[in-house]
Design a protein around this motif. Structure first.
Motif, PDB file in Angstrom:
ATOM      1  N   TYR A 226       0.833  -1.195   0.000  1.00  0.00           N
ATOM      2  CA  TYR A 226       0.000   0.000   0.000  1.00  0.00           C
ATOM      3  C   TYR A 226       0.873   1.253   0.000  1.00  0.00           C
ATOM      4  N   SER A 277      -6.064  -2.209  -8.534  1.00  0.00           N
ATOM      5  CA  SER A 277      -6.967  -1.408  -7.706  1.00  0.00           C
ATOM      6  C   SER A 277      -8.309  -2.102  -7.543  1.00  0.00           C
ATOM      7  N   GLY A 278      -8.701  -2.317  -6.344  1.00  0.00           N
ATOM      8  CA  GLY A 278     -10.043  -2.824  -6.084  1.00  0.00           C
ATOM      9  C   GLY A 278     -10.197  -4.332  -6.195  1.00  0.00           C
ATOM     10  N   ASP A 279      -9.165  -5.027  -6.692  1.00  0.00           N
ATOM     11  CA  ASP A 279      -9.296  -6.483  -6.834  1.00  0.00           C
ATOM     12  C   ASP A 279      -9.532  -7.168  -5.493  1.00  0.00           C
ATOM     13  N   LEU A 280      -8.983  -6.589  -4.450  1.00  0.00           N
ATOM     14  CA  LEU A 280      -9.156  -7.188  -3.123  1.00  0.00           C
ATOM     15  C   LEU A 280     -10.198  -6.450  -2.299  1.00  0.00           C
ATOM     16  N   GLY A 281     -10.754  -5.392  -2.872  1.00  0.00           N
ATOM     17  CA  GLY A 281     -11.754  -4.623  -2.132  1.00  0.00           C
ATOM     18  C   GLY A 281     -11.159  -4.051  -0.855  1.00  0.00           C
ATOM     19  N   PRO A 282     -11.959  -3.961   0.181  1.00  0.00           N
ATOM     20  CA  PRO A 282     -11.446  -3.383   1.423  1.00  0.00           C
ATOM     21  C   PRO A 282     -10.570  -4.352   2.224  1.00  0.00           C
ATOM     22  N   TRP A 418       3.824  12.180   1.790  1.00  0.00           N
ATOM     23  CA  TRP A 418       2.647  12.587   1.016  1.00  0.00           C
ATOM     24  C   TRP A 418       3.009  12.741  -0.469  1.00  0.00           C
ATOM     25  N   ARG A 421       3.633   9.367  -2.102  1.00  0.00           N
ATOM     26  CA  ARG A 421       2.358   8.669  -2.319  1.00  0.00           C
ATOM     27  C   ARG A 421       1.615   9.280  -3.500  1.00  0.00           C
ATOM     28  N   ASP A 422       1.621  10.620  -3.530  1.00  0.00           N
ATOM     29  CA  ASP A 422       0.905  11.321  -4.594  1.00  0.00           C
ATOM     30  C   ASP A 422       1.524  11.023  -5.958  1.00  0.00           C
ATOM     31  N   SER A 425       0.645   7.410  -6.973  1.00  0.00           N
ATOM     32  CA  SER A 425      -0.779   7.099  -7.114  1.00  0.00           C
ATOM     33  C   SER A 425      -1.223   6.830  -8.562  1.00  0.00           C
ATOM     34  N   THR A 428      -0.020   3.504  -9.662  1.00  0.00           N
ATOM     35  CA  THR A 428      -0.688   2.403  -8.972  1.00  0.00           C
ATOM     36  C   THR A 428      -2.018   2.083  -9.632  1.00  0.00           C
ATOM     37  N   ARG A 429      -2.749   3.114  -9.982  1.00  0.00           N
ATOM     38  CA  ARG A 429      -4.072   2.848 -10.546  1.00  0.00           C
ATOM     39  C   ARG A 429      -4.014   2.711 -12.070  1.00  0.00           C
ATOM     40  N   ARG A 437       8.335   7.065 -15.693  1.00  0.00           N
ATOM     41  CA  ARG A 437       9.075   8.331 -15.859  1.00  0.00           C
ATOM     42  C   ARG A 437       8.214   9.511 -15.372  1.00  0.00           C
ATOM     43  N   ARG A 442       6.919  13.606 -11.372  1.00  0.00           N
ATOM     44  CA  ARG A 442       5.909  14.172 -10.470  1.00  0.00           C
ATOM     45  C   ARG A 442       6.452  14.257  -9.034  1.00  0.00           C
TER      46      ARG A 442
END
Lengths: 469, 393
Positions: A226, A277-282, A418, A421-422, A425, A428-429, A437, A442
């Motif tokens: 994560y 993203s979302g494959d494992l849900g919460p 932060w 992570r930003d 992000s 990741t998605r 690159r 970023r």
């Protein structure tokens, strides 16, 4: 007149009750002699551990009462900020290494209201004699160094290390059996393995099945972490660095950094061995791991009690080795420190220092080791830690300390975290038009724009925040 | 006895003292727990303070926090990679007349928004760590590839993003919430057997704890296993290709998910509408019915004006609530959202309690207050044209 007096008496009583209930709370705990406030976080297992440690201390110190001020894990940093802002920090408190440079800065020479008390002269025995003397050599070096710093007048120790842990690769044996892959303890696959070999293993552990006429992945080889922090073992496996050695510049800019981010992206987009993203849900990683949805994930010893309680059959591997032959991972430590409020209260300060020393002592280390949630910072607790469930597993964490490195911590830690992570992000998605690159650019731009750190390019060019070239 | 024995002259201040004494706990509470922090946060918004060192460590910075949030200028930034060797001429900035250096292929050119006197970009180049150069934009266009570009920005990008997110959320969630609450209230205003049970059921979500609601909805919005996508797939919608249907795990889906979720709590507004509907005099409907008015005309000309004070109240409370949304957005954060759920209050919370910038966070809180105040005044100002009070007749 009598009625007015009656009402006045009722109101005065209400105000006094309010005062007693709310306004006096911090000082009541702090001012009474023989009473110490101890602030800490954790889960229920840690709470029980702290109860044992505090009980042992109180047994050794008759007449002393320790008030345990427990804050659930995630809320502790916020609570700490509120304590510091209101000048009501507990006498003794558990602190993490990430924000510690800021506390040290705010406690150094000349600080009118220091956050922490310097414990250096208690360690050397200068203030309280040998009774409260500890030696740096009693602790893991990375732990000791995390809570002190060199100042103009010498070394200052603001915290005594208590426990911590490093990130290694957990594997679920049941997933290996299901995929027909030999167990790592038989093949010793992680001895000097490369990133490519790791990816190959993840691929072999990924199982696809037809469900409702559509191919679905029912077991993922690996769970991409994560946070970038848990990705550090792989960043090091690509020979990349986040900060320069003196931690004053952001250096995650070169081809090695690019390789680390490409690996992050490729595990999903190219190799399809990690849930997207979302494959494992919460479901968090630990739950996905224990249910066998992912075969491997990176975590520290703090994941062990949960997995042990759940009866998961698992083992622990070392992260891959970099092209230059280097293996690295992240280690994080927590310490115990004494509130700067006690600077001018010698009696209470001595008592608080005694509690801090006890928490960092071999006796407490053995209690910490029993829970097996984290490695005791005091080496005296190491054997007890390894003697817990499946010694081979726990021993890996201890042996792994040899190549574990203190996290890339700076004064602006939260901002840097932060920004990273930003930057990560969109990658990741799998956002359109985003590649490794762009993510790298970023991150560097955020470092400059948010005035977090200067950025050093691979050729040595140093870009200052908000400074025109 | 009146008139024979004069009343004892009463001292008027006694009545006030009694009143104030009754109100004393409230006054003390407001002064200590509301007014005090309010004034302190206003002062803090003009200061820099990280929390340590007591209030004495606050440093006065004037309007710097507001400037930083709203109008501080950030130069554009661009990064180029030279593709054709020898065609990008780098003139030393200190001495433009000196012979130019030709950038090698693969060199990175970094522009931070500054331009020289002749429109040339003031740049730095990899391979020359200690030098600053001037380069003609035409050279870069011709022989280099732009690999990244950040446009010029005013203010704090995160603060603006939070403002935009809150605005979008409010624009959609408030009207939708009002419509849903009014629709439900109209349905529940009928005299049917067991209507009390229905009213209770529809009101119940409003009193369920926010965190529990969020946990439940996070499962409903699960892209793989959630109820919503399962239902949509049964209806033939392909939920696996569009990022919107990734809901909380994509920037496109996160805000719609939050807006849909907000409808779950319309019970409060519904109850107010229901009370207002029950106060509409029946004879007005009867008269309209006699005059031949249909359902829509009865609603538009009788119901709507009669319940307009309730609409006004719910609108104001809805705007305030939407702009202050925190729990749901905070708990449903996921790194895949690209800060789509970074709302104003969430941003204020992070600035204060994650980054310890209490002064800056206070400034953002006051900006939020001003936004809410302006919108509330706007709604109040327009209310004379659309809110109908019986007493105004």
């Amino acid at each position: 007149m009598r009625r007015v007096l009656r009402i006045a008496a009722v109101v005065a009583l209400a105000l006094a009750a309010g005062w007693w209930l709310f306004l006096d709370t911090p000082s009541r705990g702090a001012n009474r002699p023989g009473v110490l406030r101890f602030g800490f976080w954790g889960d229920y297992q840690e709470f029980e551990m702290w109860q044992r440690i505090v009980a042992a201390f109180e047994a050794e110190h008759p007449g002393v009462e320790v008030r345990m001020e427990f804050v659930p894990g995630g809320e502790y940093p916020r609570k700490l900020s509120a304590w510091i802002a209101s000048g009501t920090t507990p006498d003794v408190m558990l602190l993490q290494d990430e924000p510690f440079p800021r506390y040290m800065r705010d406690s150094g020479a000349g600080a009118e209201h220091p956050v922490l008390v310097d414990l250096a002269d208690t360690i050397s025995g200068d203030r309280y004699g040998d009774a409260l003397a500890v030696a740096a050599g009693d602790y893991w070096p990375t732990a000791w160094e995390s809570f002190g710093r060199e100042e103009a007048d010498g070394w200052h120790q603001y915290g005594l290390p208590v426990f911590g842990g490093n990130n290694l690769v957990f594997y679920n044996r049941e997933c290996f059996r299901r995929a027909g892959v030999p167990l790592p303890e038989q093949t010793r696959v992680d001895e000097g393995w490369t990133v490519d070999e790791f990816v190959d293993l993840a691929r072999r552990l990924t199982i696809r099945q037809a469900v409702d006429g559509r191919e679905r992945i029912v077991q993922w080889g690996f769970s991409r972490p994560y946070s970038w922090l848990y990705w550090l073992p792989f960043i090091y496996a690509c020979d990349a660095e986040i900060l320069d050695p003196d931690r004053t510049a952001f250096v995650f800019t070169g081809p090695e950094a690019l390789a680390a981010l490409e690996l992050w992206s490729d595990l999903d987009k190219l190799h399809r061995v990690v849930p997207a993203s979302g494959d494992l849900g919460p479901m968090n990683e630990s739950v996905a791991f224990l249910t066998g949805r992912v075969a491997m994930f990176t975590s520290g010893p703090w994941a062990m009690p949960f997995l042990n309680d759940a009866g998961v059959d698992y083992g622990v591997m070392y992260p891959p080795v970099s092209p230059s032959g280097r293996r690295g991972t992240r280690v994080t430590w927590d310490c115990v420190a004494v509130s700067g409020r006690l600077r001018d209260d010698p009696g209470k300060r001595r008592l608080a220092t005694e509690l801090a020393h006890f928490i960092a002592s071999p006796e407490a280390a053995r209690i910490i080791a029993d829970v097996q949630r984290s490695i005791p910072a005091n080496r005296a607790g190491t054997e007890a830690f390894v003697r817990g469930s499946e010694p081979r597993r726990a021993r890996r964490f201890v042996e792994g300390l040899e190549f574990s490195r203190v996290q890339p911590i700076t004064l602006r830690w939260d901002d840097m975290d932060w920004a990273l992570r930003d930057g990560l992000s969109p990658l990741t998605r799998g956002a359109e038009g985003t590649d490794a690159r762009a993510a790298l650019n970023r991150m560097a731009e955020l470092m400059l724009q948010r005035r977090i750190l200067p950025v050093r390019l691979p050729d040595g060019t140093l870009l200052q925040p908000e400074q025109r070239p | 006895m009146s008139g024979l024995v004069a009343d004892r002259p009463r001292r008027p201040w006694r009545r006030y003292v009694t009143g104030y004494l009754f109100a004393a706990p409230w006054i003390v509470g407001v002064l200590g727990l509301l007014a005090g922090p309010l004034v302190l946060s206003l002062v803090l918004s003009f200061c820099s303070w990280e929390g340590a060192g007591g209030l004495g460590a606050m440093q006065w910075v004037g309007t710097e926090n507001y400037r930083r949030a709203l109008w501080e200028y950030h130069e554009p930034q661009a990064r180029y990679v030279v593709e054709r060797e020898g065609q990008v001429r780098l003139r030393p900035r200190e001495n433009p007349a000196a012979p130019a250096v030709l950038a090698p292929a693969g060199a990175e050119i970094l522009w931070g928004g500054d331009t020289g006197p002749d429109g040339a970009y003031a740049v730095r180049a990899t391979g020359f760590p200690d030098a600053t150069f001037l380069v003609a934009p035409a050279d870069l266009d011709r022989a280099a590839k732009r690999v990244s570009y950040s446009p010029p920005e005013h203010g704090d990008a995160f603060a603006w993003k939070a403002m935009r997110n809150s605005a979008v959320y409010a624009v959609f969630s408030v009207p939708l919430g009002l419509a849903a609450a009014l629709g439900l209230a109209l349905l529940l205003n009928r005299q049917l057997p067991g209507i009390g049970l229905f009213r209770t059921v529809f009101y119940l979500p409003h009193v369920v704890a926010g965190v529990a609601t969020v946990m439940m909805w996070s499962w409903v919005f699960n892209p793989q296993l959630g109820l919503l996508n399962t239902g949509l797939e049964r209806l033939g919608v392909d939920t696996q290709t569009s990022p919107v249907f990734q809901w909380l795990y994509s920037p496109q889906g996160a805000k719609p998910a939050l807006i849909l979720m907000s409808l779950w709590g319309v019970g409060g507004a519904m109850l107010i509408f229901l009370a207002a509907l029950q106060n509409v005099p029946e004879h007005l409907y009867e008269a309209a019915h006699v005059d031949g008015a249909g359902r829509w005309r009865r609603f538009w000309h009788i119901t709507a004006p009669q319940i307009s004070p309730a609409i006004f109240f719910n609108l104001v409370m809805g705007i305030i609530g939407a702009l202050q949304v925190f729990t749901q957005a905070f708990l449903l954060y996921s790194p895949q959202q690209d800060n789509a759920l970074l709302m104003m209050v969430v941003n204020i919370y992070h600035e204060a309690f994650t980054f310890n910038r209490f002064g800056y966070a206070s400034a953002l809180a006051w900006l939020l207050f001003l936004v809410i105040l302006a919108l509330t005044l706007l709604v109040i100002g327009t209310s004379r044209w659309w809110v109908y009070y019986e007493s105004d007749r």
